[in-house]
Scaffold this motif. Structure first.
Motif, mmCIF file in Angstrom:
data_model
loop_
_atom_site.group_PDB
_atom_site.id
_atom_site.type_symbol
_atom_site.label_atom_id
_atom_site.label_comp_id
_atom_site.label_asym_id
_atom_site.label_seq_id
_atom_site.Cartn_x
_atom_site.Cartn_y
_atom_site.Cartn_z
ATOM 1 N N MET A 70 26.611 64.191 49.302
ATOM 2 C CA MET A 70 28.046 64.135 49.224
ATOM 3 C C MET A 70 28.233 62.947 49.157
ATOM 4 N N LEU A 71 28.105 62.115 49.583
ATOM 5 C CA LEU A 71 29.261 60.807 50.676
ATOM 6 C C LEU A 71 28.654 60.203 48.743
ATOM 7 N N LEU A 72 27.337 59.882 48.267
ATOM 8 C CA LEU A 72 27.559 59.233 47.160
ATOM 9 C C LEU A 72 27.939 60.246 46.441
ATOM 10 N N ALA A 73 28.425 61.625 46.021
ATOM 11 C CA ALA A 73 28.958 61.877 45.239
ATOM 12 C C ALA A 73 30.515 61.585 45.405
ATOM 13 N N VAL A 74 31.182 61.435 46.545
ATOM 14 C CA VAL A 74 32.167 61.044 46.389
ATOM 15 C C VAL A 74 32.555 59.573 46.468
ATOM 16 N N ALA A 75 31.682 58.243 46.888
ATOM 17 C CA ALA A 75 31.777 57.054 46.193
ATOM 18 C C ALA A 75 31.749 56.965 44.517
ATOM 19 N N ALA A 76 30.789 58.242 44.042
ATOM 20 C CA ALA A 76 30.926 57.856 42.354
ATOM 21 C C ALA A 76 32.573 58.166 41.379
ATOM 22 N N GLY A 77 32.684 59.238 42.554
ATOM 23 C CA GLY A 77 34.018 59.156 41.751
ATOM 24 C C GLY A 77 33.784 60.731 41.259
ATOM 25 N N ASP A 78 32.699 61.865 41.738
ATOM 26 C CA ASP A 78 32.776 63.081 40.971
ATOM 27 C C ASP A 78 32.280 64.100 41.865
ATOM 28 N N ARG A 79 33.506 64.902 41.702
ATOM 29 C CA ARG A 79 34.466 65.354 42.064
ATOM 30 C C ARG A 79 34.038 67.246 41.865
ATOM 31 N N ASP A 80 33.166 67.154 40.868
ATOM 32 C CA ASP A 80 32.573 68.274 40.280
ATOM 33 C C ASP A 80 31.378 68.567 41.575
ATOM 34 N N ARG A 81 30.917 67.090 41.138
ATOM 35 C CA ARG A 81 29.010 67.457 41.839
ATOM 36 C C ARG A 81 29.169 68.034 43.451
ATOM 37 N N LEU A 130 33.101 64.783 53.703
ATOM 38 C CA LEU A 130 34.208 65.723 53.439
ATOM 39 C C LEU A 130 35.580 64.596 54.256
ATOM 40 N N LEU A 131 35.174 63.731 55.004
ATOM 41 C CA LEU A 131 36.637 62.967 55.151
ATOM 42 C C LEU A 131 36.984 62.219 54.352
ATOM 43 N N ARG A 132 35.771 61.892 53.777
ATOM 44 C CA ARG A 132 35.703 60.118 52.365
ATOM 45 C C ARG A 132 36.313 61.411 51.463
ATOM 46 N N ALA A 133 36.379 62.537 51.033
ATOM 47 C CA ALA A 133 36.091 63.250 49.956
ATOM 48 C C ALA A 133 37.718 63.829 50.151
ATOM 49 N N ALA A 134 37.836 64.409 51.123
ATOM 50 C CA ALA A 134 38.788 64.333 51.436
ATOM 51 C C ALA A 134 40.995 62.833 51.181
ATOM 52 N N GLU A 135 40.160 62.331 51.713
ATOM 53 C CA GLU A 135 41.047 60.376 51.937
ATOM 54 C C GLU A 135 40.737 60.501 49.995
ATOM 55 N N ARG A 136 39.720 60.798 49.542
ATOM 56 C CA ARG A 136 39.924 60.216 47.945
ATOM 57 C C ARG A 136 40.611 61.313 47.355
ATOM 58 N N TRP A 137 40.488 62.483 46.841
ATOM 59 C CA TRP A 137 41.597 63.879 46.666
ATOM 60 C C TRP A 137 42.258 64.227 46.619
ATOM 61 N N GLY A 138 42.386 64.642 48.685
ATOM 62 C CA GLY A 138 43.841 64.874 48.902
ATOM 63 C C GLY A 138 43.747 66.103 49.471
ATOM 64 N N GLU A 139 42.685 66.424 49.091
ATOM 65 C CA GLU A 139 42.217 68.606 49.851
ATOM 66 C C GLU A 139 42.580 68.110 51.959
#
Length: 355
Positions: A70-81, A130-139
């Motif tokens: 999950m962490l690597l997917a956020v860093a790569a901007g890969d929301r789908d994965r 999850l926190l990084r994803a929330a920051e990146r994609w506003g969820e």
């Protein structure tokens, strides 16, 4: 018990409380390394359903691997994965009656969750992602879930040790009474950059001050000629010691400690010298499994992912550029490949000059 004396607390007492950490923006070049590496990694280790496969251990999956994915997917901007990995993780591992994940899932077993105990590094990694994803994609829901997990870690998986609070490896199995020299901890479960960021949304985690206890343990738990921590550490006495029920080795767990220290920033960087000295010593040997009681080096950790950690330490202390083998990710097996990409993340966020 560990850290009971005031002298041992001196290094921690001067550490100021932190605001939300400011992560530097990735350079274009650093981002390219991560993007290319993630495509290779995910095609090798992530199934279409979102299961991260540990081919070092019979193709099982675990909370650690899901959190890393999950962490690597956020860093790569890969929301789908990211969404696929999180959905699989939530459905398959969050089967306990608290907000923590069962740690082990085996595709060849029935039921597939073969150990419902949690692993706190996996919990922390999932919450951080999850926190990084929330920051990146506003969820907002991902941020809420990150806090719930962090709160549960603070409530269920920490214990007092002297005047500080320590992170237990799991809710059960490691306390005094459960281990002959308990409490027993694993320093590599202190994911310092994750704890630092999660403290900004979880008051209970911030109150536990795990960052301070982990940094103090990293300062004190230095064993043998090379002054390295063992994978498993007993805190039953005033001074940390190798845990009796585990091999007294710096090994595949503890090799992550310098990665997280370098990634943490200035306070962690100040504790890296023993790793640089050990890995640049005899024959420039690099990371090895080390029996700290007999000062014997066993398996050489020679995959590129372990070299990447060695390069990260050298960069943090001496600004030595990363090697070509570190910069150019080539998958090997799950664990060193994961450490390789995590090291590239740490380079990109803390030390882009070395790339």
């Amino acid at each position: 018990m560990f850290l009971a004396g005031t002298a041992a607390l001196t290094a921690c007492a001067v550490m100021p409380a932190r605001a939300a950490p400011d992560r530097p923006a990735l350079s274009v070049e650093a981002g390219d390394y991560l993007l290319g590496g993630w495509e290779l990694y995910s095609s090798r280790f992530v199934t279409p359903e979102g299961r991260v496969v540990d081919d070092d251990n019979g193709s099982i999956s675990h909370s650690e691997g899901q959190g890393y994915g999950m962490l690597l997917a956020v860093a790569a901007g890969d929301r789908d994965r990211f969404q696929r990995i999180w959905t699989w993780t939530e459905q398959e591992l969050f089967v306990r009656d608290d907000d923590l994940a069962a740690w082990r899932w085996d595709p060849n077993a029935t039921p597939r969750v073969t150990d419902r105990n949690d692993a706190t590094d996996g919990d922390i990694l999932i919450a951080w992602a999850l926190l990084r994803a929330a920051e990146r994609w506003g969820e907002a829901e991902w941020r809420h879930r990150a806090r719930s997990i962090a709160d549960a870690v603070a409530e269920r998986a920490t214990q007092a040790a002297g005047k500080l609070t320590i992170l237990m490896p799991g809710v059960t199995g490691f306390s005094a009474g459960e281990q002959p020299d308990g409490p027993v901890v694993n320093l590599s479960y202190w994911v310092f950059p994750a704890i630092e960021q999660l403290e900004t949304i979880s008051p209970s985690l911030a109150e536990a001050k795990l960052r301070e206890s982990g940094l103090e343990l990293a300062r004190l738990a230095r064993f043998g000629r090379d002054a390295l921590p063992t994978d498993w550490i007993s805190l039953a006495a005033r001074k940390p010691a190798p845990a009796k029920s585990f091999a007294p080795v710096f090994g595949y767990n503890a090799v992550r400690v310098p990665l997280y220290l370098a990634w943490e920033g200035e306070a962690g960087r100040a504790l890296l010298e023993p790793y640089l000295d050990a890995w640049a010593g005899e024959n420039g040997a690099g990371p090895h499994v080390v029996d700290v009681e007999n000062d014997l080096r066993a398996d050489r950790l020679d995959a590129p992912g372990y070299e990447a950690i060695s390069d990260l330490v050298a960069c943090a202390l001496t600004q030595r550029p990363a090697s070509d083998r570190t910069r150019n990710f080539v998958p090997t097996t799950y664990y060193p490949s994961t450490l390789h990409l995590l090291s590239l993340m740490a380079f990109a966020e803390r030390y882009p000059r070395c790339l």
